[in-house]
Design an enzyme around this catalytic site. Structure first.
Site, short mmCIF file in Angstrom:
data_model
loop_
_atom_site.label_atom_id
_atom_site.label_comp_id
_atom_site.label_asym_id
_atom_site.label_seq_id
_atom_site.Cartn_x
_atom_site.Cartn_y
_atom_site.Cartn_z
N GLY A 167 0.86 -6.27 -21.19
CA GLY A 167 0.05 -4.89 -20.72
C GLY A 167 -1.36 -5.33 -20.02
N GLU A 181 0.50 -1.02 -0.12
CA GLU A 181 -0.05 0.08 -0.04
C GLU A 181 0.78 1.24 0.10
OE1 GLU A 181 -2.36 -3.49 1.64
OE2 GLU A 181 -0.38 -2.44 2.29
N ALA A 214 5.95 -3.97 -9.27
CA ALA A 214 5.75 -3.37 -10.45
C ALA A 214 3.87 -3.42 -10.63
CB ALA A 214 5.66 -4.58 -11.80
N GLY A 235 0.88 -8.48 -17.18
CA GLY A 235 2.46 -8.66 -17.27
C GLY A 235 3.00 -7.81 -18.50
N ASN A 240 -4.56 -8.78 -4.77
CA ASN A 240 -3.03 -9.25 -4.36
C ASN A 240 -2.94 -10.25 -3.67
OD1 ASN A 240 -0.21 -8.34 -4.16
ND2 ASN A 240 -0.82 -6.28 -4.00
N ASP A 281 2.43 -2.68 -7.90
CA ASP A 281 2.14 -1.26 -7.16
C ASP A 281 2.32 -0.19 -8.04
OD1 ASP A 281 1.84 -3.17 -4.92
OD2 ASP A 281 3.96 -3.02 -4.42
N ASN A 314 3.84 1.58 -1.04
CA ASN A 314 4.56 1.54 -2.44
C ASN A 314 3.68 2.45 -3.44
OD1 ASN A 314 6.40 0.02 -1.48
ND2 ASN A 314 6.10 -1.91 -2.56
N ARG A 367 5.94 -11.66 10.67
CA ARG A 367 4.83 -10.49 10.86
C ARG A 367 3.63 -10.99 11.57
NH1 ARG A 367 2.80 -10.07 4.73
NH2 ARG A 367 2.62 -7.92 5.37
#
Length: 317
Positions: A229, A35, A255, A226, A165, A257, A37, A105
């Site tokens: 496009g 986020e 990429a 990718g 994501n 982000d 990024n 985490r």
């Protein structure tokens, strides 16, 4: 302010040598979070942003807070807590063609966020809410906080932009599918990849993935393809866009982000759907030309130069 997001940002430790981490002696560190990024990418493109999060009241938390603030992001809704530590991850280059990421985490400061971290008066200052599928996967508390935030945002008239994501290591397939489909149904704009479309709908075709999502309610879908496009679809139009030229990939991390930042900035600035998606492709491509998560995020001028490079010389005046 324009775009608000919520999520966890961590410190990444990377060995300076290639090989198993057990032999590493020296490490480099950098700051990474999907986020933030995208928010940093938006700031570089002239879009004002804000971030909701929670960090440990420790040295790593203070480092992240200082860095994010320094990139121009508003951090008025970022809390420091003594109840948990800031998350970290290790990025191991086991061999030149093999990278392993090890996350630490669990029970991090961000993972214990709750609805108490959501301030309605703060949300009311924004026009758009950008969400990824990572934050609701961190914990049950985070999932509840994200869904509450989305509902508050919609009540206040914010448009919701969602990048699924997918991170299956963080939760079960059943919970991931149910939660992501729910958030899609609450969103205005969705930015999936082919792999996420296959997971959610058992489809590999970009147009069928887009149609499934439009049928759930969103007005705009942009399927990332990718290096090929992206495919975009609304209820009235559809088409393809790609980067203005081919590039040599140095580091693919970040990429997606950058793609999100390029599209959202183009959308906010009134570009046509095709041109906004083309800008997204250009931003995503430029990110991959530089090593690191945020280091390659382009400015407005860099995007313009990339798009029109064949028309200009490369002398900096």
């Amino acid at each position: 302010m324009d775009v608000l997001s919520i999520g966890e940002t961590m410190i990444a430790f990377s060995p300076n040598e290639v090989g198993p981490m057990r032999y590493a002696r020296d490490f480099s560190t950098h700051i990474a979070g999907a986020e933030t990024n995208t928010l940093i990418g938006l700031e570089k493109l002239g879009v004002r942003t804000g971030w909701i999060s929670q960090l440990g009241n420790d040295e790593l938390g203070h480092r992240i807070l200082s860095f994010v603030r320094g990139e121009g992001i508003n951090v008025d809704s970022v809390k420091l807590t003594d109840e948990a530590r800031t998350g970290i991850f290790l990025k191991e280059k086991a061999r030149y063609d093999q990278t392993h990421v090890h996350y630490y985490r669990n029970d991090s400061a961000a993972s214990i966020m709750s609805k108490d971290n959501i301030d309605k008066s703060y949300i009311s200052q924004f026009k758009y809410l950008y969400i990824t599928g990572i934050t609701p996967a961190l914990s049950e508390n985070c999932k509840e906080a994200v869904l509450y935030l989305i509902n508050v945002a919609k009540e206040l008239g914010l448009k919701v932009i969602f990048d699924p994501n997918l991170r299956l290591k963080l939760w079960s397939e059943e919970e991931a599918r149910e939660t992501l489909l729910n958030i899609i149904s609450l969103s205005d704009i969705v930015l999936p990849g082919i792999s996420e479309g296959e997971f959610l709908f058992n489809e590999k075709s970009e147009d069928k993935i887009a149609q499934h999502i439009v049928d759930l309610g969103p007005s705009t879908v942009i399927v990332k393809l990718g290096e090929k496009g992206a495919y975009y679809q609304t209820r009235n139009e559809s088409g393809y866009a790609k980067a203005s030229k081919e590039i040599e990939v140095v580091d693919p991390v970040g990429a997606g982000d950058g793609f999100a930042a390029g599209y959202i900035a183009g959308f906010i600035n009134g570009l046509s759907l095709h041109d906004a998606v083309e800008q997204a492709c250009n931003a995503g491509a430029l990110v991959t030309t530089v090593k690191g998560d945020v280091e390659g995020l382009p400015s407005e001028n860099e995007l313009e130069q990339f798009k029109n490079q064949d028309k200009t010389d490369d002398v900096i005046r």
